[in-house]
Each structure stands twice: as C-alpha cells, then as structure tokens.
Design a protein around this motif. Sequence first.
Motif, mmCIF file in Angstrom:
data_model
loop_
_atom_site.group_PDB
_atom_site.id
_atom_site.type_symbol
_atom_site.label_atom_id
_atom_site.label_comp_id
_atom_site.label_asym_id
_atom_site.label_seq_id
_atom_site.Cartn_x
_atom_site.Cartn_y
_atom_site.Cartn_z
ATOM 1 N N SER A 32 1.028 -1.411 -0.169
ATOM 2 C CA SER A 32 -0.031 0.007 -0.012
ATOM 3 C C SER A 32 0.937 1.281 0.159
ATOM 4 O O SER A 32 1.999 1.321 0.464
ATOM 5 C CB SER A 32 -0.987 -0.153 1.146
ATOM 6 O OG SER A 32 -1.359 1.151 1.959
ATOM 7 N N SER A 33 0.704 2.534 -0.476
ATOM 8 C CA SER A 33 0.635 3.505 -0.783
ATOM 9 C C SER A 33 0.993 4.594 0.658
ATOM 10 O O SER A 33 1.350 5.568 0.433
ATOM 11 C CB SER A 33 0.304 3.859 -1.875
ATOM 12 O OG SER A 33 0.900 3.482 -2.984
ATOM 13 N N ALA A 34 0.083 4.304 1.746
ATOM 14 C CA ALA A 34 0.170 4.689 2.799
ATOM 15 C C ALA A 34 -0.359 4.417 3.767
ATOM 16 O O ALA A 34 -0.777 2.713 3.922
ATOM 17 C CB ALA A 34 -1.053 5.615 2.617
ATOM 18 N N GLN A 35 -0.311 3.833 5.160
ATOM 19 C CA GLN A 35 -0.392 4.053 6.386
ATOM 20 C C GLN A 35 -0.947 4.538 7.348
ATOM 21 O O GLN A 35 -0.256 5.273 7.903
ATOM 22 C CB GLN A 35 1.359 2.675 7.165
ATOM 23 C CG GLN A 35 0.744 2.063 8.486
ATOM 24 C CD GLN A 35 2.713 1.760 9.241
ATOM 25 O OE1 GLN A 35 3.315 2.591 8.557
ATOM 26 N NE2 GLN A 35 2.373 1.764 10.192
ATOM 27 N N LEU A 36 -2.134 4.302 7.110
ATOM 28 C CA LEU A 36 -2.825 4.769 8.518
ATOM 29 C C LEU A 36 -2.575 4.389 9.378
ATOM 30 O O LEU A 36 -2.423 3.341 10.069
ATOM 31 C CB LEU A 36 -4.165 4.420 8.503
ATOM 32 C CG LEU A 36 -5.164 4.767 8.843
ATOM 33 C CD1 LEU A 36 -5.193 6.761 8.440
ATOM 34 C CD2 LEU A 36 -6.541 5.095 8.808
ATOM 35 N N ILE A 37 -2.663 5.834 10.296
ATOM 36 C CA ILE A 37 -1.475 5.290 11.915
ATOM 37 C C ILE A 37 -2.483 5.873 13.065
ATOM 38 O O ILE A 37 -3.372 4.491 14.159
ATOM 39 C CB ILE A 37 -0.519 6.413 12.055
ATOM 40 C CG1 ILE A 37 0.245 6.070 11.345
ATOM 41 C CG2 ILE A 37 0.099 6.441 13.743
ATOM 42 C CD1 ILE A 37 1.423 7.363 11.728
ATOM 43 N N ILE A 46 -12.863 14.891 11.511
ATOM 44 C CA ILE A 46 -11.534 13.785 11.557
ATOM 45 C C ILE A 46 -11.067 14.978 12.020
ATOM 46 O O ILE A 46 -9.747 15.795 11.281
ATOM 47 C CB ILE A 46 -11.652 12.844 10.946
ATOM 48 C CG1 ILE A 46 -11.334 13.862 9.638
ATOM 49 C CG2 ILE A 46 -13.545 12.308 10.703
ATOM 50 C CD1 ILE A 46 -11.218 12.310 8.475
ATOM 51 N N THR A 47 -9.887 13.584 12.821
ATOM 52 C CA THR A 47 -8.177 14.424 12.906
ATOM 53 C C THR A 47 -7.554 12.941 12.618
ATOM 54 O O THR A 47 -7.930 11.947 13.090
ATOM 55 C CB THR A 47 -7.794 14.474 14.605
ATOM 56 O OG1 THR A 47 -8.315 15.888 14.547
ATOM 57 C CG2 THR A 47 -6.184 15.350 13.881
ATOM 58 N N ILE A 48 -6.917 13.079 11.294
ATOM 59 C CA ILE A 48 -6.207 11.654 10.786
ATOM 60 C C ILE A 48 -4.773 11.774 10.804
ATOM 61 O O ILE A 48 -4.201 12.642 10.408
ATOM 62 C CB ILE A 48 -6.763 11.380 9.487
ATOM 63 C CG1 ILE A 48 -6.749 10.285 9.136
ATOM 64 C CG2 ILE A 48 -6.204 11.835 8.298
ATOM 65 C CD1 ILE A 48 -7.950 9.583 8.018
ATOM 66 N N SER A 49 -4.200 10.627 11.162
ATOM 67 C CA SER A 49 -2.597 10.475 10.933
ATOM 68 C C SER A 49 -2.609 9.268 10.166
ATOM 69 O O SER A 49 -2.856 8.413 9.833
ATOM 70 C CB SER A 49 -1.811 11.162 11.349
ATOM 71 O OG SER A 49 -2.101 9.444 12.458
ATOM 72 N N PHE A 50 -0.992 9.673 9.326
ATOM 73 C CA PHE A 50 -1.249 8.215 7.922
ATOM 74 C C PHE A 50 0.505 8.847 7.504
ATOM 75 O O PHE A 50 0.757 10.234 7.667
ATOM 76 C CB PHE A 50 -2.205 8.004 6.586
ATOM 77 C CG PHE A 50 -2.070 9.095 5.433
ATOM 78 C CD1 PHE A 50 -1.465 9.058 4.958
ATOM 79 C CD2 PHE A 50 -2.329 10.805 5.868
ATOM 80 C CE1 PHE A 50 -0.940 10.324 3.653
ATOM 81 C CE2 PHE A 50 -2.832 12.054 5.577
ATOM 82 C CZ PHE A 50 -2.216 11.944 3.577
ATOM 83 N N ARG A 51 0.932 7.717 7.049
ATOM 84 C CA ARG A 51 2.777 7.917 6.487
ATOM 85 C C ARG A 51 2.334 7.635 5.156
ATOM 86 O O ARG A 51 2.036 6.454 4.656
ATOM 87 C CB ARG A 51 3.374 6.847 7.234
ATOM 88 C CG ARG A 51 4.745 6.608 6.762
ATOM 89 C CD ARG A 51 5.709 5.876 7.820
ATOM 90 N NE ARG A 51 6.035 6.271 9.086
ATOM 91 C CZ ARG A 51 5.238 5.523 9.800
ATOM 92 N NH1 ARG A 51 4.983 4.639 10.436
ATOM 93 N NH2 ARG A 51 5.325 6.130 11.042
ATOM 94 N N ASP A 52 2.882 8.075 4.284
ATOM 95 C CA ASP A 52 3.274 8.162 2.608
ATOM 96 C C ASP A 52 4.105 7.216 2.484
ATOM 97 O O ASP A 52 5.499 7.693 3.430
ATOM 98 C CB ASP A 52 2.814 10.061 2.523
ATOM 99 C CG ASP A 52 3.307 9.697 0.885
ATOM 100 O OD1 ASP A 52 2.791 8.947 -0.180
ATOM 101 O OD2 ASP A 52 4.568 9.831 0.204
#
Length: 265
Positions: A32-37, A46-52
Amino acid sequence: MRRTTRPRWLLRASVAGGTACGLALGLSTPASSAQLISLQLDAPDITISFRDTEVRDAGHTAVLTPQGGGGEIRRVQVAGQVPGVNRTVVRTVNAGLRPGTGYCAVIETKVAAEEGVFGRFGTTETSNQVCAEPTGSSKAATDVSITNIEGEANPPAGTNRNYWIHFTNSGADATGVTVDVQVSGSLTMRRLPESGTFSGMQCTASGSGFRCTGGTVAKGAKGQVPLLATVKSQGPGAVHASISAEGDTVPGNNSQALGVIAVPR
C-alpha cells in the motif's frame, strides 16, 4: 489492499501483448502507498494521521464507513501530493460525520502513471483500516503502549536479575488490559509477578514467560510490571513485551524488545 488500474493508450497493450500472459504470473502486488496510523472523531470533523510511502502519490482521500452498518460512507480529501516518502501527515478536516457515530477509515492514495510506453500504470491503492469511536464516548479509543524495558544489558551468568516493563495509556480509560512478556536465549523466568499488584492484573505462566490480564489503566496513567529472571548461561538473550486493551486503535506502539548479552560471572 484494493487496487484499481486506469486504462492507458492501446499502444502499450500492442507493444506488450506478446508477453503479457507469461509476465502476469511473475508479478507481485505492491505494498500500500500509505499506512494509516490513527483516527480521531469529533463530529463533524476528523483528525487523521498517516504515513506516505509512495514517491508518485498524487492525492490522499479518507474513506469513512459508519460502524454497525447503515449510514452514508463519507469521502474527503485529506492531502494532495506529499513530497518525498515516509513522511507522516496529520490533518483535521470537516468530513460531515454524524455525532455519536463510530467510523472505520482507510486512506485511498492516487498513484500517478509513469511517462513512456513502458511506464507503470496509474493506480488507486488502499491502506490498512483503523476504527474509532467519537470523542467523549464511553467507547472512545484507548492508546496503551510499552514505553520502555528497563534492566541490565550485560547480566552475569548464573545470577538472578529483575527487568521492568513500563507501560502507559495516552487514550481514554483502558480496561481489559493484557501484558504479555516472553524471554529467550540466556534468560529464563524465575517466578511470576504477584497477581493483583500491578494495575489489578492477574498473572499466569505462558510460553517462556507470563501473561497478565484484566488490568485497568486510566487515561494518562503509567504502570510497570516486573520480570523476575534467571541468567542461565552466557551469551545473547532478550526480553519481549507487548500490551493490548479493549478499544486500542493504535497498535504500532504496543510492543518492544530488549536485547542482552550475558557475561561470565
């Protein structure tokens, strides 16, 4: 991971057509191109954090599905192209969420096509899923973590040593907390921690170590549980610790390990 491929010019198909069937068997699905943290719900935001993790990313959309079925699936763009790779993005956006409703989210990343006849196709890739309850809910997300394993890195062989597994909870009050501790190599467990003493957990032997269950850790609280170990021999060994709790939606910080090298006494 769901992968959607958009059609490109037929020229590419004609160039590659003679070998397409044979090559397909050797292709592997990319990560996957992103990891949802993490995901926090504060309707309508919403407050969302992810790693590209994709250098060719062209945009990131959060797809939010109400828990328990029913309700409208929400889609909201949370970022455009993220420069570089392995960068963590944190965004607060209005997603039109219903108050009092839990949601599960994934990140859909648009990956741009490469130029040229033999360039890779453009795709849409889907991240892992994270679920959350609304802020203020009795089911709001907990976030327990192992913060440190404290103890002697070079214990003498043939002696007893204590190691301390430190944990904390930065989310909502956590119940049903479980701490699992295992040892390997030059270390063995000497005896169990005393049940009921550490955050109310009951400890029993498990594998090469022990498991403590039924704990309660309040929001912002810290705790610790001891490993009472014997250094059985010289050489490498390790202490492995993990923690879990009901409603913990941030599993990436739940485990740690401490390596040791036992020395002559």
